[in-house]
Design a protein around this motif. Structure first.
Motif, mmCIF file in Angstrom:
data_model
loop_
_atom_site.group_PDB
_atom_site.id
_atom_site.type_symbol
_atom_site.label_atom_id
_atom_site.label_comp_id
_atom_site.label_asym_id
_atom_site.label_seq_id
_atom_site.Cartn_x
_atom_site.Cartn_y
_atom_site.Cartn_z
ATOM 1 N N GLU A 104 40.979 45.560 29.840
ATOM 2 C CA GLU A 104 40.318 44.040 30.662
ATOM 3 C C GLU A 104 38.794 44.277 31.234
ATOM 4 O O GLU A 104 38.126 44.187 31.239
ATOM 5 C CB GLU A 104 41.110 42.910 31.860
ATOM 6 N N ASP A 105 38.130 45.723 31.751
ATOM 7 C CA ASP A 105 37.847 46.397 32.611
ATOM 8 C C ASP A 105 36.854 47.109 31.336
ATOM 9 O O ASP A 105 34.990 47.846 32.061
ATOM 10 C CB ASP A 105 37.611 47.241 33.874
ATOM 11 N N PHE A 106 37.100 46.448 30.186
ATOM 12 C CA PHE A 106 35.908 48.099 29.607
ATOM 13 C C PHE A 106 34.862 47.180 29.279
ATOM 14 O O PHE A 106 34.900 45.900 28.576
ATOM 15 C CB PHE A 106 37.018 47.949 27.655
ATOM 16 N N LYS A 107 33.922 47.482 29.558
ATOM 17 C CA LYS A 107 32.427 47.547 29.259
ATOM 18 C C LYS A 107 31.427 47.982 28.414
ATOM 19 O O LYS A 107 32.085 49.587 29.334
ATOM 20 C CB LYS A 107 31.733 46.642 30.473
ATOM 21 N N VAL A 108 30.687 48.513 27.586
ATOM 22 C CA VAL A 108 29.540 49.242 27.115
ATOM 23 C C VAL A 108 28.423 48.605 27.579
ATOM 24 O O VAL A 108 28.459 47.832 27.667
ATOM 25 C CB VAL A 108 30.446 49.573 25.091
ATOM 26 N N LEU A 109 27.281 50.088 27.874
ATOM 27 C CA LEU A 109 26.518 49.775 28.768
ATOM 28 C C LEU A 109 25.439 50.175 27.552
ATOM 29 O O LEU A 109 25.436 51.275 26.876
ATOM 30 C CB LEU A 109 26.702 50.484 29.822
ATOM 31 N N GLU A 110 24.643 50.040 27.407
ATOM 32 C CA GLU A 110 23.600 49.532 26.255
ATOM 33 C C GLU A 110 21.979 49.740 27.385
ATOM 34 O O GLU A 110 21.634 48.536 27.137
ATOM 35 C CB GLU A 110 23.326 49.083 25.352
ATOM 36 N N ILE A 111 21.726 51.034 26.984
ATOM 37 C CA ILE A 111 20.665 51.911 28.190
ATOM 38 C C ILE A 111 19.947 52.127 27.485
ATOM 39 O O ILE A 111 19.710 53.004 26.496
ATOM 40 C CB ILE A 111 21.064 52.618 29.571
ATOM 41 N N PHE A 152 41.603 57.167 20.774
ATOM 42 C CA PHE A 152 40.952 56.527 22.150
ATOM 43 C C PHE A 152 40.554 55.831 22.488
ATOM 44 O O PHE A 152 40.681 54.720 23.251
ATOM 45 C CB PHE A 152 40.607 57.864 22.528
ATOM 46 N N LEU A 153 39.377 55.682 21.295
ATOM 47 C CA LEU A 153 38.469 54.517 21.696
ATOM 48 C C LEU A 153 39.447 52.655 21.673
ATOM 49 O O LEU A 153 39.755 52.012 22.883
ATOM 50 C CB LEU A 153 37.501 54.290 20.879
ATOM 51 N N GLU A 154 39.885 52.828 20.998
ATOM 52 C CA GLU A 154 41.286 52.091 20.796
ATOM 53 C C GLU A 154 42.240 50.958 22.125
ATOM 54 O O GLU A 154 42.121 50.546 22.652
ATOM 55 C CB GLU A 154 42.542 51.744 19.668
ATOM 56 N N TYR A 155 42.398 52.596 22.512
ATOM 57 C CA TYR A 155 43.617 52.552 24.435
ATOM 58 C C TYR A 155 42.456 51.650 24.988
ATOM 59 O O TYR A 155 42.829 50.995 25.858
ATOM 60 C CB TYR A 155 43.887 54.054 24.376
ATOM 61 N N GLU A 156 40.942 53.006 25.208
ATOM 62 C CA GLU A 156 40.429 52.169 26.118
ATOM 63 C C GLU A 156 40.128 50.268 25.936
ATOM 64 O O GLU A 156 39.472 49.826 27.135
ATOM 65 C CB GLU A 156 39.076 52.940 25.855
#
Length: 70
Positions: free
Chosen positions: A62-69, A54-58
């Motif tokens: 191209e809009d995949f960004k992970v926020l580090e809050i 599921f993570l590999e697919y996401e």
């Protein structure tokens, strides 16, 4: 861990599938993720852990960004 958060932009907005937005956040638990975004005023529908295929697919999006809050 990475979590996918499904939300509406306003706490007063009724959840409608067509208006649901998503974002990805690093956190240790779904509860921690909810705490991290609590001050943003989002109407959070669902928080889901993203792993494996599921993570590999996401990540292919191209809009995949992970926020580090903090």
């Amino acid at each position: 861990m990475i979590y996918k958060v499904y939300y509406q932009e306003s706490i007063s907005q009724v959840p409608v599938r067509e208006n649901t937005k998503t974002l990805f956040i690093k956190g240790d638990s779904a509860r921690e993720v909810r705490i991290k975004i609590a001050d943003r005023g989002y109407n959070v529908e669902f928080v889901q852990e993203v792993t494996g295929a599921f993570l590999e697919y996401e990540q292919q999006n191209e809009d995949f960004k992970v926020l580090e809050i903090e």
